[in-house]
Design an enzyme around this catalytic site. Structure first.
Site, PDB file in Angstrom:
ATOM      1  N   LYS A 126       0.723  -1.115  -0.110  1.00  0.00           N
ATOM      2  CA  LYS A 126      -0.015   0.098  -0.006  1.00  0.00           C
ATOM      3  C   LYS A 126       0.893   1.295   0.005  1.00  0.00           C
ATOM      4  O   LYS A 126       2.170   1.084   0.590  1.00  0.00           O
ATOM      5  CB  LYS A 126      -0.750  -0.064   1.305  1.00  0.00           C
ATOM      6  N   ASP A 166      -7.223   4.106  -4.411  1.00  0.00           N
ATOM      7  CA  ASP A 166      -7.778   4.119  -2.905  1.00  0.00           C
ATOM      8  C   ASP A 166      -8.291   5.437  -2.492  1.00  0.00           C
ATOM      9  O   ASP A 166      -8.645   6.183  -3.693  1.00  0.00           O
ATOM     10  CB  ASP A 166      -6.729   3.678  -1.772  1.00  0.00           C
TER      11      ASP A 166
HETATM   12  P1  NDP Z   1     -12.820   7.924  -2.566  1.00  0.00           P
HETATM   13  O1  NDP Z   1     -11.863   8.702  -2.384  1.00  0.00           O
HETATM   14  O2  NDP Z   1     -13.732   7.317  -3.684  1.00  0.00           O
HETATM   15  O3  NDP Z   1     -14.001   8.266  -1.666  1.00  0.00           O
HETATM   16  C1  NDP Z   1     -14.044   8.106  -0.118  1.00  0.00           C
HETATM   17  C2  NDP Z   1     -15.281   8.855   0.340  1.00  0.00           C
HETATM   18  O4  NDP Z   1     -15.225   8.412   2.029  1.00  0.00           O
HETATM   19  C3  NDP Z   1     -15.684   9.993   0.280  1.00  0.00           C
HETATM   20  O5  NDP Z   1     -17.246  10.050   0.177  1.00  0.00           O
HETATM   21  C4  NDP Z   1     -14.978  10.751   1.322  1.00  0.00           C
HETATM   22  O6  NDP Z   1     -15.717  12.044   1.817  1.00  0.00           O
HETATM   23  C5  NDP Z   1     -15.302   9.728   2.513  1.00  0.00           C
HETATM   24  N1  NDP Z   1     -14.194   9.879   3.509  1.00  0.00           N
HETATM   25  C6  NDP Z   1     -12.892   9.936   3.314  1.00  0.00           C
HETATM   26  N2  NDP Z   1     -12.158   9.927   4.328  1.00  0.00           N
HETATM   27  C7  NDP Z   1     -13.048  10.597   5.311  1.00  0.00           C
HETATM   28  C8  NDP Z   1     -12.865  10.801   6.564  1.00  0.00           C
HETATM   29  N3  NDP Z   1     -11.663  10.716   7.189  1.00  0.00           N
HETATM   30  N4  NDP Z   1     -14.203  11.122   7.420  1.00  0.00           N
HETATM   31  C9  NDP Z   1     -15.214  10.928   6.757  1.00  0.00           C
HETATM   32  N5  NDP Z   1     -15.465  10.504   5.408  1.00  0.00           N
HETATM   33  C10 NDP Z   1     -14.266  10.260   4.795  1.00  0.00           C
HETATM   34  O7  NDP Z   1     -12.402   6.542  -1.762  1.00  0.00           O
HETATM   35  P2  NDP Z   1     -12.973   4.857  -2.195  1.00  0.00           P
HETATM   36  O8  NDP Z   1     -14.277   4.700  -2.408  1.00  0.00           O
HETATM   37  O9  NDP Z   1     -11.846   4.315  -3.257  1.00  0.00           O
HETATM   38  O10 NDP Z   1     -12.442   4.348  -0.534  1.00  0.00           O
HETATM   39  C11 NDP Z   1     -13.227   4.233   0.305  1.00  0.00           C
HETATM   40  C12 NDP Z   1     -12.787   3.120   1.415  1.00  0.00           C
HETATM   41  O11 NDP Z   1     -12.924   1.809   0.779  1.00  0.00           O
HETATM   42  C13 NDP Z   1     -11.454   3.304   1.838  1.00  0.00           C
HETATM   43  O12 NDP Z   1     -11.491   2.861   3.339  1.00  0.00           O
HETATM   44  C14 NDP Z   1     -10.665   2.423   1.087  1.00  0.00           C
HETATM   45  O13 NDP Z   1      -9.492   1.985   1.638  1.00  0.00           O
HETATM   46  C15 NDP Z   1     -11.704   1.214   0.761  1.00  0.00           C
HETATM   47  N6  NDP Z   1     -11.486   0.471  -0.419  1.00  0.00           N
HETATM   48  C16 NDP Z   1     -11.194   1.091  -1.529  1.00  0.00           C
HETATM   49  C17 NDP Z   1     -11.009   0.039  -2.673  1.00  0.00           C
HETATM   50  C18 NDP Z   1     -11.118   0.630  -3.956  1.00  0.00           C
HETATM   51  O14 NDP Z   1     -10.941  -0.213  -4.951  1.00  0.00           O
HETATM   52  N7  NDP Z   1     -11.179   1.849  -4.300  1.00  0.00           N
HETATM   53  C19 NDP Z   1     -10.837  -1.483  -2.600  1.00  0.00           C
HETATM   54  C20 NDP Z   1     -11.251  -1.834  -1.318  1.00  0.00           C
HETATM   55  C21 NDP Z   1     -11.455  -0.922  -0.209  1.00  0.00           C
HETATM   56  P3  NDP Z   1     -14.779  13.292   1.242  1.00  0.00           P
HETATM   57  O15 NDP Z   1     -15.129  13.683  -0.327  1.00  0.00           O
HETATM   58  O16 NDP Z   1     -15.599  14.576   2.054  1.00  0.00           O
HETATM   59  O17 NDP Z   1     -13.400  13.160   1.658  1.00  0.00           O
HETATM   60  O1  2IT Z   2      -8.121  -1.571  -0.461  1.00  0.00           O
HETATM   61  C1  2IT Z   2      -7.870  -1.933  -1.341  1.00  0.00           C
HETATM   62  O2  2IT Z   2      -7.856  -3.511  -1.736  1.00  0.00           O
HETATM   63  C2  2IT Z   2      -7.953  -1.315  -2.617  1.00  0.00           C
HETATM   64  N1  2IT Z   2      -7.851   0.101  -2.407  1.00  0.00           N
HETATM   65  C3  2IT Z   2      -7.744  -1.669  -4.131  1.00  0.00           C
HETATM   66  C4  2IT Z   2      -6.377  -2.118  -4.457  1.00  0.00           C
HETATM   67  C5  2IT Z   2      -5.864  -2.723  -5.866  1.00  0.00           C
HETATM   68  O3  2IT Z   2      -4.774  -3.127  -6.034  1.00  0.00           O
HETATM   69  O4  2IT Z   2      -6.841  -2.793  -6.546  1.00  0.00           O
END
Ligand code: NDP
Ligand code: 2IT
Length: 443
Positions: A126, A166
Site C-alpha cells: 500500500k 484508494d
Molecule cells: P474515495 O476517495 O472515492 O471516496 C472516499 C469517501 O469516503 C468520500 O465520500 C469521502 O468524503 C469519505 N471519506 C474519506 N475520508 C473520510 C474521513 N476521514 N471522514 C469521513 N469521510 C471520509 O475512496 P474509495 O471509495 O475508493 O475508498 C473508500 C474506502 O474503501 C477506503 O477505506 C478504502 O481504503 C476502501 N477500499 C477501496 C477500494 C477501491 O477499489 N477503491 C478497494 C477496497 C477498499 P470526502 O469526499 O468528503 O473526503
Molecule cells: O484496499 C484495496 O483493496 C484497494 N484500494 C484496491 C487495491 C488494488 O490494488 O486494486
C-alpha cells in the site's frame, strides 16, 4: 506468555504512535490464536509472526510540486511493500491529508490477507501521500501525480509491485501516474491497475469493489436464510466504493437510503438517486449539499449520523474507524441484521465485538471489499496476455471469486469451531496460504 501476546506487545513497542497499525495487527493475531497454538513450535522456531508483522520494505520520499500560484509545495510519499510470499506486492495508493506511515502500514498489512483470500497470486502492499486533492485544479493534480510517480517508478513494475487507487486516487490520477511511469521507464506495462479502458484498463474495475461487496453480502445473507431483496440499506461514503455499492444494491432489489461525505450525510427515504450522486461526485466533484437540488424530498444533515437511520443492512464505505461502539448500539437497537465492510477497517474493535455478540452477521473488509483488488489482479492477467475481456466475463469471474471467498471464510470458521465468526474465518483462511508460502520459501 502466549506467542500471540508477545508479538502484539512487540508491535506496539517497535511501532510507537501508530494506533491504526496496532489495531489491524491485534485484530488479525487475536483471531489467529487457535491456529497459532496448533502450530506453535514450528511458528516460534521460524519466528513466523515476527516476520509477518515486519514489512519487507518501507519507502518514504519527498514529493515537491508547483501550485497554480507558482508556489512550490512539498508532500511526503510512501510505499510499504509488506509481504511478497504469494505474489508481487499489490494494493492501492491513498491521497489524503491524514496519511502517515501508520495508516499505510495498517492498510498494507490488511492487504496481505485480503489478497490471499482472493485466491489470486498477489502479495500485500500500500502507498500514498498526505497530499490533499480537495480544491486542487486539474493541473495541480497532474503536477502532484507526476512528481509522486517520478520517485515511485523506481520501486514498482508489472512483476514487482502494482499500485492502484484508494481514497483520493481514481481514474484521473492513475492516468497521470501511468503516463509518467511510461515516460521515465520507457515501457508500456501493467505497472498500475485501474487504468483507463483505452490503455490497458479492465472493464468492471471501476465498479468492482462496490459490486463485490454486494455479491458477498448477498451470499452471506443467503447462507443465513435471508434475502437481500426488499431490504433497507444504509451506506456511508459517496466515493468509488459507496457509489457502486449503491448501484449493485439497487440492482439486487434492496433500497439504499443514505450516503455521506466528510462534511455531512443525506437521507433519501425513496432511495438514493444514483444518477444525481454520480453527477455530483464523479462529474462535478462537488459536495453532498448539492443532492437536495436534485431530490427536494431528501434531508441533508451536517456531521456524521448515517448509523442512526433504521436499516436491515449497514455498509460502511468511507474510511477507518467510522463505525464505533455507540453506532453499533444504535444499529442493533434498530434491528440491523448485517454489517459488511466496504471500507478498510471502518468498524472499531469494540463495535465489531458488540455487533457479533448481538447476532449481527458481520463481514470484515478483508473478505467483503476484496472484489476491487481481485479485479485488479484480473486486469494484470489481461495485461500479461495483451487481451481484454468483456464486461460479462469479468463480472462473472468477480461473482465467482466473491462466492468462493465467502465459502473459504465460513469453512475456516467452521474448522476451528467458530461457525459464523467471519472475522476469524477471513483472518485464518487468509493467513494459512501466506504462512505456508513463507515457510516453504525459508529465511
Ligand atoms: P474515495 O476517495 O472515492 O471516496 C472516499 C469517501 O469516503 C468520500 O465520500 C469521502 O468524503 C469519505 N471519506 C474519506 N475520508 C473520510 C474521513 N476521514 N471522514 C469521513 N469521510 C471520509 O475512496 P474509495 O471509495 O475508493 O475508498 C473508500 C474506502 O474503501 C477506503 O477505506 C478504502 O481504503 C476502501 N477500499 C477501496 C477500494 C477501491 O477499489 N477503491 C478497494 C477496497 C477498499 P470526502 O469526499 O468528503 O473526503
Ligand atoms: O484496499 C484495496 O483493496 C484497494 N484500494 C484496491 C487495491 C488494488 O490494488 O486494486
Amino acid at each position: 506468555m502466549a506467542y500471540v501476546d508477545e508479538v502484539i506487545d512487540l508491535v506496539v513497542k517497535k511501532n510507537p504512535g501508530e494506533p491504526e497499525f496496532h489495531q489491524a495487527v491485534k485484530e488479525v493475531l487475536e483471531s489467529l490464536r487457535p491456529v497459532i497454538e496448533a502450530h506453535e513450535d514450528v511458528y516460534r522456531k521460524e519466528a513466523l509472526l515476527e516476520q509477518l508483522v515486519e514489512p519487507e520494505r518501507q519507502i518514504k520520499f519527498r514529493v515537491p510540486w508547483v501550485d497554480d500560484k507558482g508556489q512550490v509545495q512539498v508532500n511526503t510519499g510512501y510505499r510499504v511493500q509488506f509481504n511478497s510470499a504469494i505474489g508481487p506486492y499489490k494494493g492501492g495508493l491513498r491521497f489524503h491529508p491524514s496519511v502517515y506511515i501508520g495508516i499505510i502500514k495498517f492498510l498494507s498489512f490488511e492487504q496481505i490477507f485480503k489478497n490471499s483470500l482472493t485466491g489470486l497470486p498477489i502479495g500485500g502492499g500500500k502507498g500514498g501521500s498526505d497530499f490533499d486533492p480537495k480544491g486542487k485544479s486539474d493541473r495541480e493534480i497532474m503536477a502532484f501525480c507526476k512528481s509522486f510517480m517520478t520517485e515511485l517508478c523506481k520501486y514498482i513494475g508489472a512483476d514487482t509491485d502494482v499500485p492502484a487507487g484508494d481514497i483520493g486516487v481514481g481514474g484521473r490520477e492513475i492516468g497521470y501516474m501511468f503516463g509518467q511511469y511510461k515516460r521515465i521507464r520507457g515501457t508500456f506495462e501493467g505497472c498500475l491497475t485501474g487504468k483507463g479502458l483505452d490503455f490497458g484498463g479492465s472493464l468492471v474495475r471501476t465498479e468492482a469493489t462496490g459490486y463485490g461487496l454486494l455479491y458477498l453480502t448477498a451470499e452471506m445473507l443467503r447462507h443465513n436464510g435471508h434475502d437481500l431483496k426488499g431490504k433497507t440499506v444504509v451506506v456511508s461514503g459517496s466515493g468509488n466504493v459507496a457509489t457502486y455499492a449503491i448501484e449493485k444494491a439497487h440492482q439486487l432489489g434492496a433500497k439504499v437510503v443514505t450516503a455521506s461525505d466528510s462534511n455531512g450525510w443525506v437521507y433519501d427515504p425513496e432511495g438514493i438517486d444514483l444518477a444525481a450522486l454520480k453527477e455530483i461526485k464523479e462529474v462535478n466533484r462537488q459536495r453532498l449539499t448539492e443532492y437536495k437540488k436534485y431530490r427536494p424530498n431528501s434531508e441533508y444533515h451536517e456531521g456524521r449520523g448515517v448509523w442512526s437511520v433504521k436499516c436491515d443492512v449497514a455498509l460502511p464505505c468511507a474510511t477507518q474507524n467510522e463505525l464505533n461502539l455507540e453506532d453499533a448500539k444504535m444499529l442493533v437497537a434498530n434491528g440491523c441484521i448485517a454489517v459488511a465492510e466496504g471500507a478498510n477497517m471502518p468498524t472499531t474493535l469494540d463495535a465489531t465485538k458488540y455487533l457479533q455478540e448481538n447476532g449481527v452477521l458481520f463481514a470484515p473488509g478483508k473478505a467483503a471489499n476484496a472484489g476491487g483488488v481481485a479485479t485488479s489482479a484480473l486486469e494484470m492477467s489481461q495485461n500479461s496476455e495483451r487481451l481484454s475481456w468483456s464486461f460479462e466475463e469479468v463480472d462473472q469471474q468477480l461473482q465467482r471469486i466473491m462466492t468462493n471467498i465467502f465459502q473459504k471464510v465460513a469453512d475456516a470458521a467452521d474448522r476451528y469451531g467458530m461457525s459464523g465468526d467471519y472475522v476469524a474465518g477471513a483472518n485464518i483462511a487468509g493467513f494459512e496460504k501466506v504462512a505456508n508460502a513463507m515457510l516453504a520459501q525459508g529465511v
